[in-house]
Design a protein around this motif. Sequence first.
Motif, PDB file in Angstrom:
ATOM      1  N   THR A 265       9.801  -1.211   5.975  1.00 11.36           N
ATOM      2  CA  THR A 265       9.105  -1.588   4.937  1.00 11.36           C
ATOM      3  C   THR A 265       8.431  -0.643   4.384  1.00 11.36           C
ATOM      4  O   THR A 265       7.589   0.311   5.406  1.00 11.36           O
TER       5      THR A 265
ATOM      6  N   THR B 116      12.941 -15.983   0.220  1.00 11.19           N
ATOM      7  CA  THR B 116      11.947 -15.365   0.455  1.00 11.19           C
ATOM      8  C   THR B 116      11.183 -15.137  -0.781  1.00 11.19           C
ATOM      9  O   THR B 116      11.449 -15.256  -1.850  1.00 11.19           O
ATOM     10  N   GLU B 117       9.768 -15.528  -0.431  1.00 12.79           N
ATOM     11  CA  GLU B 117       8.883 -15.227  -1.648  1.00 12.79           C
ATOM     12  C   GLU B 117       7.597 -14.238  -0.874  1.00 12.79           C
ATOM     13  O   GLU B 117       6.996 -14.584  -0.110  1.00 12.79           O
TER      14      GLU B 117
ATOM     15  N   TYR C  62      11.872  -1.846   0.734  1.00 13.28           N
ATOM     16  CA  TYR C  62      12.757  -2.058   1.812  1.00 13.28           C
ATOM     17  C   TYR C  62      13.721  -0.991   2.124  1.00 13.28           C
ATOM     18  O   TYR C  62      14.245  -0.499   0.897  1.00 13.28           O
TER      19      TYR C  62
ATOM     20  N   ARG D  38      22.617 -12.103  -2.909  1.00 12.54           N
ATOM     21  CA  ARG D  38      21.302 -12.438  -3.142  1.00 12.54           C
ATOM     22  C   ARG D  38      20.948 -12.581  -4.496  1.00 12.54           C
ATOM     23  O   ARG D  38      21.524 -12.057  -5.489  1.00 12.54           O
TER      24      ARG D  38
ATOM     25  N   ASP E  39      18.243 -12.874  -6.903  1.00 10.56           N
ATOM     26  CA  ASP E  39      16.985 -12.412  -7.239  1.00 10.56           C
ATOM     27  C   ASP E  39      16.441 -12.777  -8.362  1.00 10.56           C
ATOM     28  O   ASP E  39      16.751 -12.399  -9.490  1.00 10.56           O
TER      29      ASP E  39
ATOM     30  N   GLN F 186      13.277 -12.364 -11.325  1.00 15.14           N
ATOM     31  CA  GLN F 186      12.585 -11.477 -11.867  1.00 15.14           C
ATOM     32  C   GLN F 186      11.783 -11.911 -12.977  1.00 15.14           C
ATOM     33  O   GLN F 186      12.271 -13.097 -13.816  1.00 15.14           O
TER      34      GLN F 186
ATOM     35  N   LEU G  93      15.221  -0.273  -1.629  1.00 12.14           N
ATOM     36  CA  LEU G  93      14.721  -0.946  -2.614  1.00 12.14           C
ATOM     37  C   LEU G  93      13.229  -0.661  -2.928  1.00 12.14           C
ATOM     38  O   LEU G  93      12.488  -0.491  -2.061  1.00 12.14           O
TER      39      LEU G  93
ATOM     40  N   MET H  90       9.374 -10.025  -4.263  1.00 11.01           N
ATOM     41  CA  MET H  90      10.774 -10.622  -3.978  1.00 11.01           C
ATOM     42  C   MET H  90      10.557 -11.983  -3.884  1.00 11.01           C
ATOM     43  O   MET H  90       9.943 -12.853  -3.226  1.00 11.01           O
ATOM     44  N   TYR H  91      11.313 -12.549  -5.103  1.00 14.32           N
ATOM     45  CA  TYR H  91      11.489 -13.969  -4.894  1.00 14.32           C
ATOM     46  C   TYR H  91      12.995 -14.340  -5.036  1.00 14.32           C
ATOM     47  O   TYR H  91      13.543 -13.872  -6.112  1.00 14.32           O
ATOM     48  N   CYS H  92      13.704 -14.694  -4.097  1.00 19.26           N
ATOM     49  CA  CYS H  92      15.199 -14.646  -4.011  1.00 19.26           C
ATOM     50  C   CYS H  92      15.794 -15.786  -2.849  1.00 19.26           C
ATOM     51  O   CYS H  92      14.962 -15.916  -2.048  1.00 19.26           O
TER      52      CYS H  92
ATOM     53  N   CYS I   1      19.000 -16.170  -0.473  1.00 23.49           N
ATOM     54  CA  CYS I   1      20.072 -15.186   0.144  1.00 23.49           C
ATOM     55  C   CYS I   1      21.199 -15.956   1.004  1.00 23.49           C
ATOM     56  O   CYS I   1      20.787 -16.875   1.529  1.00 23.49           O
TER      57      CYS I   1
END
Length: 333
Positions: A33, A59-60, A66, A84, A86, A88, A107, A112-114, A116
């Motif tokens: 990262t 994930t938030e 990445y 994923r 994602d 936006q 990336l 990131m709000y996703c 998976c």
Amino acid sequence: MDRLPHIRFSTDDFDPVDRLEAWREAMAPMFETRRPEAAPGFRGSAFTYLMGSLALGGTEVDALGYERSAARIRADYIDHYLVRLDYQPDRPEGVLRVIDLGQAVSLPPAPMYCLCIFLPRDVMDAALPGAESLHWREIDGPRGRMLADYMRSLTRNAPGLAMTDGPAMAESTLAMMAACLGPSRDADARARSVLDATLIGQARRHVDSRLTDPALDADSLCRALLISRTKLYALFQPLGGVARYIQQRRLKRVHALLADATERRRIGDIAFEHGFSDEAVFARAFKREFGVTASEVRAAGGASAPDLTSKPDTNMSPPQRMMLWGAWMSDLG
């Protein structure tokens, strides 16, 4: 009722100065990262549910970049696909993509709000032959929206599922993916793709079951699969070739044995058992593959996160929760 094994972790459980490093350590088994310069503060949270042969997560997290490099791919055990969804700012309904973690990924830094779904390669390839061709492709249209809706529904209902529901939910998820992600093409092309995926799956299983067999080579694979050398080489061309694939699998098996604190045989004996007749050749191949020596892996054996899947999430310390995610990703499938 035993619920699905799950992890939830948040950087809020750490001192502010430690939050970014804690997140980086949690992601380290899969990604390197990087953070934008002078970004204020840092917060991130994630959850993961194990469902049979796959994992569902969300994930938030604040802006990070990445990277999954070719060197990282060679060094770890993670050979999965990531589906994923994602979210936006300009696409609140979500953008759905398939990411092949066996290919390099970079990336740019962004929040990131996703949601998976992680699937081992063999599992995905069996359900959806040719899935590697979907790498980084946006899945839109009615079928993409249906799969996105399914992922949201699965996430809402996961907390109420029992552990015994996991395998059935994995099968249903794979069927949904095959229906929504499968290409529209003629029957002959589809049949050829399914046949190739079946053959490569058989070949992988044959190799893994005979890693200690000194006679394991291209000829023995041809005899086992009843195919020509030309066909075999075509199947393994995306994997770097037959000999390269066999050596990689042997090296990864040796790596796993050396990382096992209960395995105390000489490194040379383990290498010899897995087809390496010269310790110096083995040592060079191991260092080239993983970036560390076999002795260093042995010295670190047992230092990874323990298997805590049977313990309630609330019994784990914050660092344990974050370390466990990497262990789950390595062992998935």
